[in-house]
Write a protein that holds these residues in place. Structure first.
Motif, mmCIF file in Angstrom:
data_model
loop_
_atom_site.group_PDB
_atom_site.id
_atom_site.type_symbol
_atom_site.label_atom_id
_atom_site.label_comp_id
_atom_site.label_asym_id
_atom_site.label_seq_id
_atom_site.Cartn_x
_atom_site.Cartn_y
_atom_site.Cartn_z
ATOM 1 N N GLN A 211 -10.185 6.364 -29.168
ATOM 2 C CA GLN A 211 -10.391 7.061 -30.444
ATOM 3 C C GLN A 211 -9.751 6.261 -31.575
ATOM 4 O O GLN A 211 -8.550 5.960 -31.532
ATOM 5 N N PRO A 212 -10.546 5.937 -32.588
ATOM 6 C CA PRO A 212 -10.019 5.142 -33.713
ATOM 7 C C PRO A 212 -8.945 5.884 -34.503
ATOM 8 O O PRO A 212 -8.988 7.106 -34.659
ATOM 9 N N GLN A 213 -7.973 5.104 -34.979
ATOM 10 C CA GLN A 213 -6.973 5.595 -35.933
ATOM 11 C C GLN A 213 -7.231 4.858 -37.241
ATOM 12 O O GLN A 213 -7.353 3.630 -37.249
ATOM 13 N N ILE A 214 -7.278 5.625 -38.319
ATOM 14 C CA ILE A 214 -7.732 5.100 -39.600
ATOM 15 C C ILE A 214 -6.565 5.033 -40.580
ATOM 16 O O ILE A 214 -5.785 5.984 -40.686
ATOM 17 N N ASP A 215 -6.482 3.916 -41.300
ATOM 18 C CA ASP A 215 -5.496 3.808 -42.370
ATOM 19 C C ASP A 215 -5.892 4.768 -43.492
ATOM 20 O O ASP A 215 -7.009 4.713 -43.999
ATOM 21 N N ALA A 216 -4.952 5.659 -43.860
ATOM 22 C CA ALA A 216 -5.295 6.724 -44.808
ATOM 23 C C ALA A 216 -5.665 6.174 -46.183
ATOM 24 O O ALA A 216 -6.438 6.795 -46.909
ATOM 25 N N LEU A 217 -5.133 5.017 -46.551
ATOM 26 C CA LEU A 217 -5.412 4.461 -47.872
ATOM 27 C C LEU A 217 -6.674 3.617 -47.888
ATOM 28 O O LEU A 217 -7.541 3.795 -48.744
ATOM 29 N N SER A 218 -6.793 2.696 -46.922
ATOM 30 C CA SER A 218 -7.909 1.746 -46.976
ATOM 31 C C SER A 218 -9.149 2.217 -46.220
ATOM 32 O O SER A 218 -10.247 1.728 -46.456
ATOM 33 N N GLY A 219 -8.982 3.146 -45.307
ATOM 34 C CA GLY A 219 -10.117 3.573 -44.495
ATOM 35 C C GLY A 219 -10.436 2.633 -43.343
ATOM 36 O O GLY A 219 -11.400 2.851 -42.606
ATOM 37 N N ALA A 220 -9.618 1.589 -43.188
ATOM 38 C CA ALA A 220 -9.859 0.636 -42.097
ATOM 39 C C ALA A 220 -9.345 1.184 -40.773
ATOM 40 O O ALA A 220 -8.430 2.009 -40.751
ATOM 41 N N VAL A 221 -9.945 0.712 -39.692
ATOM 42 C CA VAL A 221 -9.446 1.070 -38.368
ATOM 43 C C VAL A 221 -8.206 0.227 -38.090
ATOM 44 O O VAL A 221 -8.247 -0.994 -38.160
ATOM 45 N N ILE A 222 -7.075 0.898 -37.817
ATOM 46 C CA ILE A 222 -5.846 0.130 -37.570
ATOM 47 C C ILE A 222 -5.397 0.202 -36.120
ATOM 48 O O ILE A 222 -4.526 -0.534 -35.694
ATOM 49 N N GLY A 223 -5.988 1.109 -35.374
ATOM 50 C CA GLY A 223 -5.585 1.219 -33.975
ATOM 51 C C GLY A 223 -6.539 2.112 -33.218
ATOM 52 O O GLY A 223 -7.498 2.662 -33.780
ATOM 53 N N LEU A 224 -6.260 2.244 -31.927
ATOM 54 C CA LEU A 224 -7.086 3.076 -31.053
ATOM 55 C C LEU A 224 -6.160 3.820 -30.108
ATOM 56 O O LEU A 224 -5.108 3.293 -29.734
ATOM 57 N N GLU A 225 -6.559 5.025 -29.729
ATOM 58 C CA GLU A 225 -5.818 5.710 -28.662
ATOM 59 C C GLU A 225 -6.688 5.742 -27.409
ATOM 60 O O GLU A 225 -7.831 6.201 -27.456
ATOM 61 N N ALA A 226 -6.150 5.242 -26.314
ATOM 62 C CA ALA A 226 -6.866 5.278 -25.040
ATOM 63 C C ALA A 226 -6.725 6.663 -24.430
ATOM 64 O O ALA A 226 -5.624 7.199 -24.333
ATOM 65 N N LEU A 227 -7.845 7.249 -24.031
ATOM 66 C CA LEU A 227 -7.832 8.591 -23.445
ATOM 67 C C LEU A 227 -8.602 8.564 -22.125
ATOM 68 O O LEU A 227 -9.732 8.066 -22.056
ATOM 69 N N ALA A 228 -7.969 9.090 -21.098
ATOM 70 C CA ALA A 228 -8.533 8.992 -19.748
ATOM 71 C C ALA A 228 -9.676 9.987 -19.547
ATOM 72 O O ALA A 228 -9.648 11.110 -20.060
ATOM 73 N N ARG A 229 -10.667 9.544 -18.795
ATOM 74 C CA ARG A 229 -11.797 10.381 -18.406
ATOM 75 C C ARG A 229 -11.994 10.292 -16.904
ATOM 76 O O ARG A 229 -11.767 9.252 -16.310
ATOM 77 N N TRP A 230 -12.426 11.395 -16.309
ATOM 78 C CA TRP A 230 -12.704 11.415 -14.869
ATOM 79 C C TRP A 230 -14.032 12.099 -14.634
ATOM 80 O O TRP A 230 -14.201 13.266 -14.982
ATOM 81 N N HIS A 231 -14.942 11.330 -14.049
ATOM 82 C CA HIS A 231 -16.226 11.904 -13.644
ATOM 83 C C HIS A 231 -16.290 11.921 -12.125
ATOM 84 O O HIS A 231 -16.338 10.883 -11.486
ATOM 85 N N ASP A 232 -16.286 13.130 -11.566
ATOM 86 C CA ASP A 232 -16.393 13.269 -10.113
ATOM 87 C C ASP A 232 -17.862 13.533 -9.763
ATOM 88 O O ASP A 232 -18.515 14.349 -10.416
ATOM 89 N N PRO A 233 -18.380 12.825 -8.736
ATOM 90 C CA PRO A 233 -19.802 12.983 -8.386
ATOM 91 C C PRO A 233 -20.167 14.427 -8.044
ATOM 92 O O PRO A 233 -21.292 14.852 -8.298
ATOM 93 N N VAL A 234 -19.251 15.174 -7.461
ATOM 94 C CA VAL A 234 -19.549 16.562 -7.078
ATOM 95 C C VAL A 234 -19.109 17.548 -8.162
ATOM 96 O O VAL A 234 -19.856 18.433 -8.567
ATOM 97 N N LEU A 235 -17.894 17.379 -8.644
ATOM 98 C CA LEU A 235 -17.314 18.368 -9.555
ATOM 99 C C LEU A 235 -17.698 18.130 -11.007
ATOM 100 O O LEU A 235 -17.461 18.984 -11.863
ATOM 101 N N GLY A 236 -18.244 16.953 -11.297
ATOM 102 C CA GLY A 236 -18.645 16.646 -12.678
ATOM 103 C C GLY A 236 -17.479 16.129 -13.497
ATOM 104 O O GLY A 236 -16.531 15.551 -12.964
#
Ligand code: C2E
Ligand code: MG
Ligand code: MG
Ligand code: MG
Length: 284
Positions: A50-75
Motif C-alpha cells: 500500500q502506497p504512502q503519500i507525501d502530504a505536501l507533494s503527493g509523491a509516493v514516498i514508501g509502501l507498506e507490505a501486507l500479507a495475504r493468504w489464499h487457501d485452495p479450499v478455504l479461500g
C-alpha cells in the motif's frame, strides 16, 4: 424452568465455543500445511503493497507490505485472522521469516525496475521481536538482496511495544543502530505510556485509522488527531495517518501537518506488479 433455560443456554454457548475452537483448529492446521507447501516458485502467501503519500507533494514516498493468504479450499483468509492464529500457535516464526524474505525480494525487484528511494515497511509481531536474533536475520536478508537498512522500515504496534519493555527496547535499539527506520503502528489505541515511548528509538508514529474515520464530524477525534500530530512533532517524529478514505480527511490531516498519508483514498494495497505504474502516475 429457569434451571432448564440456564442449562440450555450453557449447552448453546458450549456448542458455539466448540464450533469456534474447531474452526480455529482447522485454520491452524491449514496454516501449518500452507507454510510447509511454500517452494521458491510458489506460495499460498503473497504480499500486497500500500502506497504512502507525501502530504505536501503527493509523491509516493514508501509502501507498506501486507500479507495475504489464499487457501485452495478455504479461500481468502484476512491477515487479522491468520496473523493472530500464527501468533498463538508459534507459526508466526516461519511465517514472519517468509514475510521478511519476500519483502526484501520485492524491494530488490522495485530497485531493479528503477524505483529508488521508496522505503518498504513490514509489520512485525510481538512474538517475532522476542527472538533476539531477529536483527541478525534482517541484516542477513538485506545483505542477501544487496539492500541497505534505509530500504526497510519495521512497524510494531503500540501494544507490542508495551509487552516485554526491556527486551523490546534492546531489540529496537539494535535495529535503530543498524539504520533501520521504526514506526509505531495503530498509535493511540494501545494505552502506552509516553514516559516509556520517549525512550524508544522510533522515527514515525502511525495515527490509527479509528481516529481518522470521523475526523470531520467528531470533535473528539479531531482533537486526538491534532494533539497526536503536535505531540509526535514535538518529540521529533514523523506522523503518518492511516485509513485516509476521502478528500476531506486528506485535507484535514494535511492541514494538521501530517507528514504522510496512507489509505484507500490513494490506493488499496496493490500486488507488486502494479506498484511501478502507480508511482509513475503520482510523480508530482
Ligand atoms: P495494519 O498494519 O494497521 O495495516 C493497515 C490495514 O488497514 C491493512 O489491512 C490495510 O489494507 C487497511 N487499510 C488501509 N487503508 C485503509 C482505508 O483507507 N480504510 C480501511 N478501512 N482500511 C484501510 P489488512 O491488510 O487487512 O491488515 C490488517 C492487519 O493485519 C494489519 O494492520 C496488521 O496488523 C496485520 N498484518 C497484515 N500483514 C501483516 C504482516 O505481514 N505481518 C504482521 N505481523 N501483521 C500483518
Ligand atoms: Mg502496519
Ligand atoms: Mg495500522
Ligand atoms: Mg491496524
Amino acid at each position: 424452568h429457569a434451571k432448564d433455560a440456564g442449562r440450555n443456554n450453557y449447552q448453546f454457548y458450549a456448542r458455539r465455543m466448540n464450533e469456534a475452537a474447531g474452526e480455529r483448529l482447522q485454520l491452524e492446521n491449514a496454516l501449518r500445511q500452507a507454510l510447509a507447501s511454500i517452494t521458491p516458485e510458489d506460495s499460498p502467501f503473497s504480499l500486497h503493497f500500500q502506497p504512502q503519500i507525501d502530504a505536501l507533494s503527493g509523491a509516493v514516498i514508501g509502501l507498506e507490505a501486507l500479507a495475504r493468504w489464499h487457501d485452495p479450499v478455504l479461500g481468502e483468509i484476512p491477515p487479522t485472522r491468520f496473523i493472530r492464529i500464527a501468533e498463538d500457535s508459534g507459526l508466526i516464526q516461519p511465517l514472519g521469516d517468509w514475510i521478511l524474505w519476500e519483502t526484501c525480494r520485492n524491494i530488490r525487484h522495485f530497485r531493479d525496475a528503477g524505483l529508488h528511494g521508496l522505503r518498504v515497511a513490514v509489520n512485525i509481531s510481538a512474538q517475532q521481536l522476542r527472538h533476539e536474533n531477529l536483527p541478525r536475520l534482517v541484516r542477513g536478508i538485506l545483505d542477501c538482496y544487496d539492500l541497505t537498512p534505509l530500504d526497510l522500515e519495521l512497524e510494531i504496534t503500540e501494544s507490542t511495544a508495551m509487552q516485554n519493555p526491556e527486551l523490546t527496547l534492546s531489540v529496537l535499539r539494535q535495529f535503530a543502530d543498524m539504520g533501520i527506520m521504526l514506526a509505531i503502528d495503530d498509535f493511540g489505541t494501545g494505552y502506552s505510556s509516553l514516559a516509556y515511548l520517549k525512550h524508544l528509538p522510533i522515527h514515525r508514529l502511525k495515527l490509527d485509522r479509528s481516529f481518522v474515520k470521523d475526523i470531520e464530524s467528531d470533535p473528539n477525534d479531531a482533537a486526538i488527531c491534532s494533539a497526536t500530530v503536535a505531540l509526535g512533532h514535538n518529540l521529533g517524529l514523523e506522523l503518518v495517518a492511516e485509513g485516509v478514505e476521502t478528500e476531506a480527511q486528506r485535507h484535514f490531516l494535511a492541514e494538521l501537518g501530517c507528514d504522510a498519508l496512507q489509505g484507500f483514498y490513494y490506493s488499496k494495497p496493490l500486488p507488486a506488479w502494479q506498484v511501478a505504474a502507480f508511482v509513475a502516475a503520482h510523480r508530482p
